[in-house]
Scaffold this motif. Structure first.
Motif, PDB file in Angstrom:
ATOM      1  N   GLU A 102      -3.351  10.432  -2.615  1.00 46.78           N
ATOM      2  CA  GLU A 102      -4.042   9.265  -2.999  1.00 46.78           C
ATOM      3  C   GLU A 102      -3.711   8.060  -2.299  1.00 46.78           C
ATOM      4  OE1 GLU A 102      -2.328   8.782  -6.943  1.00 46.78           O
ATOM      5  OE2 GLU A 102      -0.963   7.391  -6.285  1.00 46.78           O
ATOM      6  N   MET A 103      -4.512   7.104  -2.260  1.00 44.14           N
ATOM      7  CA  MET A 103      -4.071   5.713  -1.468  1.00 44.14           C
ATOM      8  C   MET A 103      -4.137   4.589  -2.695  1.00 44.14           C
ATOM      9  SD  MET A 103      -3.899   3.963   1.435  1.00 44.14           S
ATOM     10  CE  MET A 103      -4.857   5.065   2.705  1.00 44.14           C
ATOM     11  N   ALA A 104      -3.089   3.888  -2.884  1.00 44.47           N
ATOM     12  CA  ALA A 104      -2.934   3.013  -4.001  1.00 44.47           C
ATOM     13  C   ALA A 104      -2.527   1.555  -3.341  1.00 44.47           C
ATOM     14  CB  ALA A 104      -1.859   3.301  -4.924  1.00 44.47           C
ATOM     15  N   VAL A 105      -3.518   0.753  -3.968  1.00 43.85           N
ATOM     16  CA  VAL A 105      -3.174  -0.793  -3.355  1.00 43.85           C
ATOM     17  C   VAL A 105      -2.461  -1.306  -4.603  1.00 43.85           C
ATOM     18  CG1 VAL A 105      -4.154  -2.948  -2.802  1.00 43.85           C
ATOM     19  CG2 VAL A 105      -5.114  -0.935  -2.016  1.00 43.85           C
ATOM     20  N   GLN A 135      -5.569  24.610  -4.654  1.00 42.07           N
ATOM     21  CA  GLN A 135      -5.887  22.958  -4.410  1.00 42.07           C
ATOM     22  C   GLN A 135      -6.015  22.215  -5.882  1.00 42.07           C
ATOM     23  OE1 GLN A 135      -9.359  23.605  -1.967  1.00 42.07           O
ATOM     24  NE2 GLN A 135      -8.157  23.653  -0.115  1.00 42.07           N
ATOM     25  N   HIS A 136      -6.682  22.914  -6.763  1.00 39.12           N
ATOM     26  CA  HIS A 136      -7.020  22.392  -8.166  1.00 39.12           C
ATOM     27  C   HIS A 136      -5.823  22.097  -8.877  1.00 39.12           C
ATOM     28  CE1 HIS A 136      -8.937  21.425 -11.865  1.00 39.12           C
ATOM     29  NE2 HIS A 136      -8.263  22.215 -12.548  1.00 39.12           N
ATOM     30  N   GLN A 137      -4.768  22.876  -8.693  1.00 41.59           N
ATOM     31  CA  GLN A 137      -3.483  22.574  -9.436  1.00 41.59           C
ATOM     32  C   GLN A 137      -2.606  21.394  -8.488  1.00 41.59           C
ATOM     33  OE1 GLN A 137      -1.600  26.480  -8.612  1.00 41.59           O
ATOM     34  NE2 GLN A 137      -2.328  27.208 -10.733  1.00 41.59           N
ATOM     35  N   ILE A 138      -2.810  21.335  -7.324  1.00 42.41           N
ATOM     36  CA  ILE A 138      -2.298  20.189  -6.628  1.00 42.41           C
ATOM     37  C   ILE A 138      -3.000  18.906  -6.980  1.00 42.41           C
ATOM     38  CG2 ILE A 138      -2.018  19.118  -4.192  1.00 42.41           C
ATOM     39  CD1 ILE A 138      -1.636  22.027  -3.027  1.00 42.41           C
ATOM     40  N   GLN A 139      -4.236  18.996  -6.991  1.00 43.59           N
ATOM     41  CA  GLN A 139      -4.920  17.615  -7.492  1.00 43.59           C
ATOM     42  C   GLN A 139      -4.630  17.212  -8.934  1.00 43.59           C
ATOM     43  OE1 GLN A 139      -9.132  19.150  -7.009  1.00 43.59           O
ATOM     44  NE2 GLN A 139      -9.280  18.509  -4.890  1.00 43.59           N
ATOM     45  N   GLU A 140      -4.470  18.266  -9.661  1.00 47.15           N
ATOM     46  CA  GLU A 140      -3.954  17.846 -11.148  1.00 47.15           C
ATOM     47  C   GLU A 140      -2.585  17.392 -11.085  1.00 47.15           C
ATOM     48  OE1 GLU A 140      -4.542  21.045 -13.710  1.00 47.15           O
ATOM     49  OE2 GLU A 140      -6.706  20.554 -14.323  1.00 47.15           O
ATOM     50  N   ALA A 141      -1.441  17.999 -10.350  1.00 46.37           N
ATOM     51  CA  ALA A 141      -0.188  17.690 -10.391  1.00 46.37           C
ATOM     52  C   ALA A 141       0.026  16.399  -9.939  1.00 46.37           C
ATOM     53  CB  ALA A 141       0.473  18.716  -9.871  1.00 46.37           C
ATOM     54  N   ILE A 156       0.751  -1.214   0.062  1.00 44.12           N
ATOM     55  CA  ILE A 156       0.034  -0.009   0.018  1.00 44.12           C
ATOM     56  C   ILE A 156       0.883   1.369   0.136  1.00 44.12           C
ATOM     57  CG2 ILE A 156      -1.788   1.272   1.121  1.00 44.12           C
ATOM     58  CD1 ILE A 156      -2.356  -1.682   2.733  1.00 44.12           C
ATOM     59  N   VAL A 157       0.710   2.102  -0.975  1.00 46.03           N
ATOM     60  CA  VAL A 157       1.609   3.314  -1.066  1.00 46.03           C
ATOM     61  C   VAL A 157       0.510   4.551  -0.995  1.00 46.03           C
ATOM     62  CG1 VAL A 157       3.093   4.465  -2.470  1.00 46.03           C
ATOM     63  CG2 VAL A 157       3.106   2.210  -2.586  1.00 46.03           C
ATOM     64  N   THR A 158       0.684   5.399  -0.041  1.00 47.69           N
ATOM     65  CA  THR A 158      -0.229   6.525   0.191  1.00 47.69           C
ATOM     66  C   THR A 158       0.400   7.962   0.038  1.00 47.69           C
ATOM     67  OG1 THR A 158      -1.999   7.616   1.543  1.00 47.69           O
ATOM     68  CG2 THR A 158      -0.165   6.398   2.821  1.00 47.69           C
ATOM     69  N   VAL A 159       0.058   8.901  -0.516  1.00 51.30           N
ATOM     70  CA  VAL A 159       0.945  10.123  -0.412  1.00 51.30           C
ATOM     71  C   VAL A 159      -0.246  11.384  -0.174  1.00 51.30           C
ATOM     72  CG1 VAL A 159       2.542   9.602  -2.368  1.00 51.30           C
ATOM     73  CG2 VAL A 159       0.339  10.512  -2.967  1.00 51.30           C
ATOM     74  N   ASP A 160       0.495  12.348   0.495  1.00 50.85           N
ATOM     75  CA  ASP A 160      -0.398  13.332   0.929  1.00 50.85           C
ATOM     76  C   ASP A 160       0.454  14.730   0.765  1.00 50.85           C
ATOM     77  OD1 ASP A 160      -3.141  13.924   2.104  1.00 50.85           O
ATOM     78  OD2 ASP A 160      -2.004  14.986   3.686  1.00 50.85           O
ATOM     79  N   ALA A 161      -0.149  15.708   0.256  1.00 53.90           N
ATOM     80  CA  ALA A 161       0.518  17.129  -0.200  1.00 53.90           C
ATOM     81  C   ALA A 161       0.366  18.086   1.042  1.00 53.90           C
ATOM     82  CB  ALA A 161      -0.220  17.772  -1.123  1.00 53.90           C
ATOM     83  N   LYS A 162       1.665  18.691   1.296  1.00 56.54           N
ATOM     84  CA  LYS A 162       1.837  19.586   2.392  1.00 56.54           C
ATOM     85  C   LYS A 162       0.942  21.123   2.042  1.00 56.54           C
ATOM     86  CE  LYS A 162       5.293  22.365   5.123  1.00 56.54           C
ATOM     87  NZ  LYS A 162       4.424  23.613   4.868  1.00 56.54           N
ATOM     88  N   GLY A 163       0.241  21.473   2.811  1.00 59.11           N
ATOM     89  CA  GLY A 163      -0.393  22.691   2.855  1.00 59.11           C
ATOM     90  C   GLY A 163      -1.574  22.837   1.898  1.00 59.11           C
ATOM     91  N   TYR A 164      -2.244  21.638   1.652  1.00 57.52           N
ATOM     92  CA  TYR A 164      -3.388  21.733   0.985  1.00 57.52           C
ATOM     93  C   TYR A 164      -4.724  22.405   1.499  1.00 57.52           C
ATOM     94  CZ  TYR A 164      -7.109  19.895  -1.870  1.00 57.52           C
ATOM     95  OH  TYR A 164      -8.359  19.697  -2.826  1.00 57.52           O
ATOM     96  N   GLY A 165      -4.739  22.097   2.667  1.00 56.99           N
ATOM     97  CA  GLY A 165      -5.935  22.742   3.512  1.00 56.99           C
ATOM     98  C   GLY A 165      -6.028  24.286   3.558  1.00 56.99           C
ATOM     99  N   SER A 166      -4.644  24.544   3.534  1.00 54.08           N
ATOM    100  CA  SER A 166      -4.628  26.267   3.967  1.00 54.08           C
ATOM    101  C   SER A 166      -4.532  26.890   2.616  1.00 54.08           C
ATOM    102  CB  SER A 166      -3.377  26.405   4.531  1.00 54.08           C
ATOM    103  OG  SER A 166      -2.205  25.842   4.066  1.00 54.08           O
ATOM    104  N   SER A 167      -4.517  26.280   1.301  1.00 55.74           N
ATOM    105  CA  SER A 167      -4.358  26.839   0.047  1.00 55.74           C
ATOM    106  C   SER A 167      -5.611  27.231  -0.353  1.00 55.74           C
ATOM    107  CB  SER A 167      -3.777  25.859  -0.960  1.00 55.74           C
ATOM    108  OG  SER A 167      -2.338  25.173  -0.496  1.00 55.74           O
ATOM    109  N   ASP A 168      -5.591  28.236  -1.327  1.00 60.88           N
ATOM    110  CA  ASP A 168      -6.787  28.849  -1.978  1.00 60.88           C
ATOM    111  C   ASP A 168      -7.395  27.673  -3.059  1.00 60.88           C
ATOM    112  OD1 ASP A 168      -5.575  29.029  -4.308  1.00 60.88           O
ATOM    113  OD2 ASP A 168      -4.752  31.135  -3.729  1.00 60.88           O
ATOM    114  N   GLU A 169      -8.454  27.828  -3.470  1.00 59.58           N
ATOM    115  CA  GLU A 169      -9.245  26.899  -4.166  1.00 59.58           C
ATOM    116  C   GLU A 169      -8.176  26.591  -5.746  1.00 59.58           C
ATOM    117  OE1 GLU A 169     -13.380  28.000  -4.987  1.00 59.58           O
ATOM    118  OE2 GLU A 169     -13.786  27.481  -2.981  1.00 59.58           O
TER     119      GLU A 169
END
Length: 265
Positions: free
Chosen positions: A62-65, A28-34, A12-25
Motif C-alpha cells: 500500500e501507499m499511504a499519505v 496472494q489473497h492471504q497477503i492482501q488480507e493480512a 508518505i509511508v509505503t510497504v511492499d511484500a516479499k515474494g508476492y509475484g511468485s506466490s500462488d493465488e
C-alpha cells in the motif's frame, strides 16, 4: 470546471511484500488480507488513526499519505517497532514460504492531491521507486528479518541525524537506490539487527556502507599476530586457554644450557 490540484508536502509511508509475484493465488489473497489488518493493529496500539490516512492499495502492499498531524519521530519510535512486533506474532510457527515479510519506506515530499485522482507528485514517485528497489530487496533477503525500513534523505537529515528519534544514525546503513530514473541515497534500518555487527544483514550487507552521519569509523581488523586460528583451520593449534602468569627469579649464576622449562596446567 477543472479544479487545480492542491500542492503540499506530506509524510508518505509505503510497504511492499516479499515474494508476492511468485506466490500462488491463494497466498496472494492471504497477503492482501493480512497487510491492512496488521498495519491497522500496529497503528492502533500506538495511538495512530489509520482512518485519517489516505491509503491506496497496490495488491502486494500500500501507499499511504499521512495527515500533517503525524510526525516522523512518532512513526520511527512507535509505529515501526510495533509493525515489526505484529509481523513477528503473525509469522510465529509459520513455514518460510508462509511468512509475511515487508519492505517499508518513510519519505517526506511533495504530494499533490486531486478530488478525483487521489495523490500524485514527486514524493509519491520517490516512495514507490525506493520500496521497489533491488537494494531494499537485497537487505530484506539477506537479513532474514520480517521488516526492513528505508528513510529518504529529508527524513534522515532532518529527524535522525538531528537526534529527534530514539534511533541513532549508526542504527542505519547508507546505500544508493537505483530504480528507473531514480538514483538517490537512502538509509536502511532493520529492527532488531545492528548494522555494525558482522553479518547482521546477511548477504545483503555486502552492498551497503555504514552511514557517516554521527557514526564513528568501523573498527580495524586485528593485526595478524593478534588473531588466533580457529580449531580445524590451517595453522590452528590446541584450543586457547588462559595461561597462568609464571615468574622465575634467579640469584647468582645459573647454568641452563641443557634445561627445558615448561608449565603444565
Amino acid at each position: 470546471m477543472t479544479q487545480t490540484p492542491d500542492f503540499g508536502r506530506r509524510l508518505i509511508v509505503t510497504v511492499d511484500a516479499k515474494g508476492y509475484g511468485s506466490s500462488d493465488e491463494l497466498t496472494q489473497h492471504q497477503i492482501q488480507e493480512a497487510i491492512p489488518v496488521l498495519l491497522t493493529a500496529a497503528a492502533e496500539r500506538v495511538g495512530l488513526d489509520r482512518g485519517t490516512w489516505h491509503v491506496s492499495t497496490t495488491g502486494d502492499g500500500e501507499m499511504a499519505v499521512l495527515p500533517t498531524t503525524v510526525e516522523e519521530p512518532r512513526l520511527l519510535d512507535l509505529y515501526v517497532p510495533e509493525v515489526a512486533y505484529v509481523l513477528r506474532r503473525h509469522n510465529h510457527n509459520r513455514t518460510e514460504a508462509g511468512r509475511l515479510r515487508l519492505r517499508m519506506v518513510i519519505h517526506h515530499g511533495s504530494a499533490v492531491s486531486s478530488p478525483t485522482a487521489g495523490y500524485s507528485g514527486n514524493g509519491i514517485v520517490t516512495a514507490a521507486r525506493v520500496v521497489d528497489s533491488d537494494a531494499l530487496r537485497d537487505v530484506l533477503s539477506g537479513s532474514g528479518a520480517d521488516l526492513v525500513v528505508a528513510v529518504t534523505a529529508p527524513v534522515h537529515q532532518d529527524v535522525v541525524a538531528q537526534g529527534h528519534t530514539r534511533l541513532r544514525p549508526e542504527d542505519f546503513v547508507l546505500t544508493t537506490v537505483r530504480n528507473k530514473e531514480y538514483e538517490e541515497p537512502v538509509w536502511v534500518h532493520v529492527p532488531g539487527h545492528h548494522p555494525r555487527r558482522p553479518g547482521a544483514f546477511g548477504g545483503g550487507a555486502t552492498a551497503l556502507s555504514p552511514t557517516t552521519s554521527g557514526a564513528g569509523p568501523a573498527p580495524s581488523p586485528a593485526p595478524e599476530a593478534e588473531r588466533s586460528a580457529r580449531p580445524g583451520e590451517p595453522g590452528a593449534g590446541p584450543e586457547r586457554r588462559d595461561s597462568p602468569a609464571v615468574t622465575n627469579v634467579m640469584h647468582g649464576n645459573v647454568d641452563a644450557s641443557n634445561a627445558v622449562f615448561g608449565v603444565r596446567h
